[in-house]
Scaffold this motif. Sequence first.
Motif, short mmCIF file in Angstrom:
data_model
loop_
_atom_site.label_atom_id
_atom_site.label_comp_id
_atom_site.label_asym_id
_atom_site.label_seq_id
_atom_site.Cartn_x
_atom_site.Cartn_y
_atom_site.Cartn_z
N ARG B 15 49.56 -12.49 -80.94
CA ARG B 15 48.63 -11.91 -81.92
C ARG B 15 47.32 -11.47 -81.27
O ARG B 15 46.49 -10.83 -81.89
CB ARG B 15 48.35 -12.92 -83.03
N ILE B 16 47.13 -11.87 -80.00
CA ILE B 16 45.86 -11.58 -79.36
C ILE B 16 45.91 -10.25 -78.62
O ILE B 16 46.83 -9.99 -77.85
CB ILE B 16 45.50 -12.70 -78.36
N THR B 17 44.93 -9.39 -78.89
CA THR B 17 44.84 -8.14 -78.15
C THR B 17 43.99 -8.40 -76.91
O THR B 17 42.79 -8.62 -77.01
CB THR B 17 44.18 -7.05 -79.01
N ALA B 18 44.65 -8.36 -75.75
CA ALA B 18 43.91 -8.65 -74.52
C ALA B 18 43.18 -7.40 -74.04
O ALA B 18 42.06 -7.48 -73.57
CB ALA B 18 44.86 -9.16 -73.45
N LEU B 19 43.83 -6.24 -74.17
CA LEU B 19 43.21 -4.98 -73.77
C LEU B 19 43.49 -3.94 -74.84
O LEU B 19 44.61 -3.84 -75.32
CB LEU B 19 43.78 -4.50 -72.43
N ASP B 20 42.46 -3.17 -75.18
CA ASP B 20 42.60 -2.22 -76.27
C ASP B 20 42.27 -0.81 -75.77
O ASP B 20 41.11 -0.44 -75.67
CB ASP B 20 41.66 -2.65 -77.40
N LYS B 21 43.29 -0.05 -75.39
CA LYS B 21 43.15 1.35 -74.97
C LYS B 21 42.03 1.55 -73.95
O LYS B 21 41.06 2.26 -74.19
CB LYS B 21 42.89 2.24 -76.18
N ILE B 22 42.20 0.93 -72.80
CA ILE B 22 41.18 1.00 -71.75
C ILE B 22 41.33 2.29 -70.95
O ILE B 22 42.41 2.61 -70.45
CB ILE B 22 41.33 -0.20 -70.79
#
Lengths: 557, 364
Positions: B15-22
Amino acid sequence: MPAVETGKTSRFREMRRSIIARLDKLSEKKTIAYSLYLSSIIFFLGIILLPSLLGILLKFDTVMNIVSDPELLHRSLTAVFSSIIIAGIVSALDVAAGLPLAWIIARKKYRWLSIVDSLVDFPLIVPTVILGYSTLLLWSEETPFSIIGFNGISPGLITVLLLHFAFSYPVVVRILVGKLMDIEATYEVAARTLGACPFTTARTVTIPMLKSGIITSLILSFARSLSETGATIMVAGSFENGPVFIKKSIDAGMVPPMVFVSLVLIVLSILILAGLRLFGFKLRIPFRKSHRIEAALSSEGVTRIRDLFAIIIFLFLVLLPACYMVLARINSMLSYDLLGKIFTLQGPWSTYGVSVLNSYVIALLTTLINVMFSLPMATIIVRRKLGGFVSRILEALSNTSIIMPSVALGVSLSLFWGTSGASDFILVLLAHLCITYPYMVATTVSVLEDIPVELEEAGRTLGGTPFTVFRSIVLPVAKYSFLSGVILTFTRSVNETGATLAVSKTFKTVSVLLVEWVKSPGMRIEAGAGTMMLMFLSIVLLLIFRYIYTKGGGALA
Amino acid sequence: MPKVVLEKVSKRFGRITALDKIDLMLDDGEYSCILGPTGSGKTTLLKIIAGLVEPDSGDVYIDGKRVTGTPAEKRNAVYMHQNYALFPHLTVSQNIIFGLTARGFEEETARRKVSEVLETVKLGEWANAYPRELSGGMQQRVALARCLATGARLLLLDEPLGALDARLRLEVRRELSRIAEELNLTVIHVTHDQSEALSLADRLILMRSGKIIQTGPPEEVYFKPNSVFSAYFVGESVFLEGVVRRVDGRIVTLELRNGTVIEALSNEGFKRGELAVAAVRCEDIGVGGGPLTARLKEVNFLGSFSKLVFELTGGLKITVNIPLPRFIKEEFRIGASFQLSIPREKTYLFKQPPMGLMGEIEAV
């Protein structure tokens, strides 16, 4: 590096290098990795799980025969109940008696401890059925304690308990010693400097950290006690537990009890083991104020008595039964000209030679194949290659064949492979694969769990292919704990009788042959001599194996 | 040459977003520091560049070549773990030679390289020691040597100085920038220590919750923070919340909670009545002569500078850093009253963050 190399060694090195290079190339491909995972799962389902359970699944409808017959139902349920009770008592006693000895081995520094340490493994190399016979002689038929007025106990519940205690004890001590070695002494030192006496330290610090080891020990000894058949029959007298009841009814031509009892045992033990895993870890050991009693228990005198007790229990209840049959026959064996007969392969000894060869070939193949397939399986489980859910299911299922009564497993396997036209050699090999698979997977899983994932990552990012990383990092780092899994698998295969007998009447492993000799009155001396010879061979083989392993493994470049 | 480009790289763990459209572009030979709090996705980003973690979506390019899906050993980018991950069963020189033989170097060349890099990190006489026999600082240097020996031009360092003591850290910091310069390496260095990032980086990349907040040379990030978070995480600032009362060209007048009025310069187009947050560096606040009356509550002497905590009317606290020559102990008596000044040209004004000021900096 030697400056001059003979042509032969350089060619050998060249060949080795080219093989490694080819494997390196292969291991780079993702498809290869996934087909390895896939084949290990297919192997597990098709060779291990399905054949083990099939006998039960095929004859499932016969369960009603038992349920509708009150007398048979009562007898079955009593047998199951006895099995569970015995397994419970034995596993509890194993841990209670094994922990003090493991503690001595892991924490104390006496010179004689290395001897005790190796003696602990000794019962493992004695075929379980022989251990059963030996137990019967020691405590009942030819007890040496008659000189102190003990006339032996008749075969029954007590002898079964003594037997099960003896064969599961070494595994428990092995596991606990390993885990204790892993727990750093600094925690204990910290507790001591904070003012806790040794006993309080053990109760509040060490034992809680040891919990996973204790639970694994309980599970293994519980499962082994539930499934052992051959030796139990020998000491049971008229007493019946699950496997004994199954064996008796199969000998009388009845299959339904096997299906029913196996099924109930599997369901009950899965429930019990799952409960143990689930609640065992949550269970807190009471953390109260330390009492004066604990300080008294820590005094030198009490500690000495406890250590003495632990060693006496080990010597008399485990080690003595393991070698009593040989000891009891030592006189007649000396006059028998054992060496002369064995080495000229006279009479029964030619059969013996063949059966030893059979056993070792089967054990070697079993170990190799299981290592090959349990490695990818353990990788799937530990590194969660196919997701956490699949991991957990596979781990639980891989334990099924430890719980199955070995005779039921054998019958299941012969039902599954019986019509395939496979040779007896293959059938025995398949049976041994099923029986040892859980041990190999369980040890490999715990080995991989202990290797930090960073080491693998570092190897990859420095340019190593998956194969190189496995060969020169994972394997050398894990080699000692991995070795214990290999030895456990190998010895278990050499000692197996129940399932071997069930799948083949003609292919004789050395354990099967020894059981035959033990049962025929005229062959008692040969049985003793053969057992001694087997022990000797196993020790030599283990030493050679250990030597090759420590020399050969871990060489880099 | 090692130019690293990331395009819309995303990664989720459950459920954790570690990276978001880097999106990110790093030049050849550049020393970049990824700075951010724990859990901001720094390590994941580094592992994705290394090939140890595959992104869920997006692409990674090294040297203009798309490497998404290429295994780690084929990337010519070498990753150094926070705890060094030295192979415990191998000696120092065997550890170093591992990467060389794995990359197919001849034995002779490999051995020469080992002594070369051991020279570089000054560990020549430890070649045959096992990692456990070395101190933390030496282990760090072996790990670095092991990476350098591979000849990879792209070095990925995950908190390389985290396990060292403060003095050693300064020393190794200088070593790192010397080596990077000498060998013309492209380095990506992950850290949560702002002074480390500020001193080493050619380019600073500030991350938070899987997003890049600001990137640029350290001076730019320091002097022109683009957000409350930037001002909070790089340097030390005082934050003041208030309502915009007047906008006169670039000059914005802000009324604080306690009624105090301050001014700031901004082009952001603030409107009257809007909520805003002003940030001032602790060293930029003037003591003695200014419109704000405050009482001294606390004095912390820290060597080259001192940290003073003042309280305005209404309980608002302001921390001021004063360099040594200006700090005279007798002058700064606790309980005494002072006049403070907040220079408007050094005050950064930001729109009120959606989660509020505390939400923006407390989640860190």
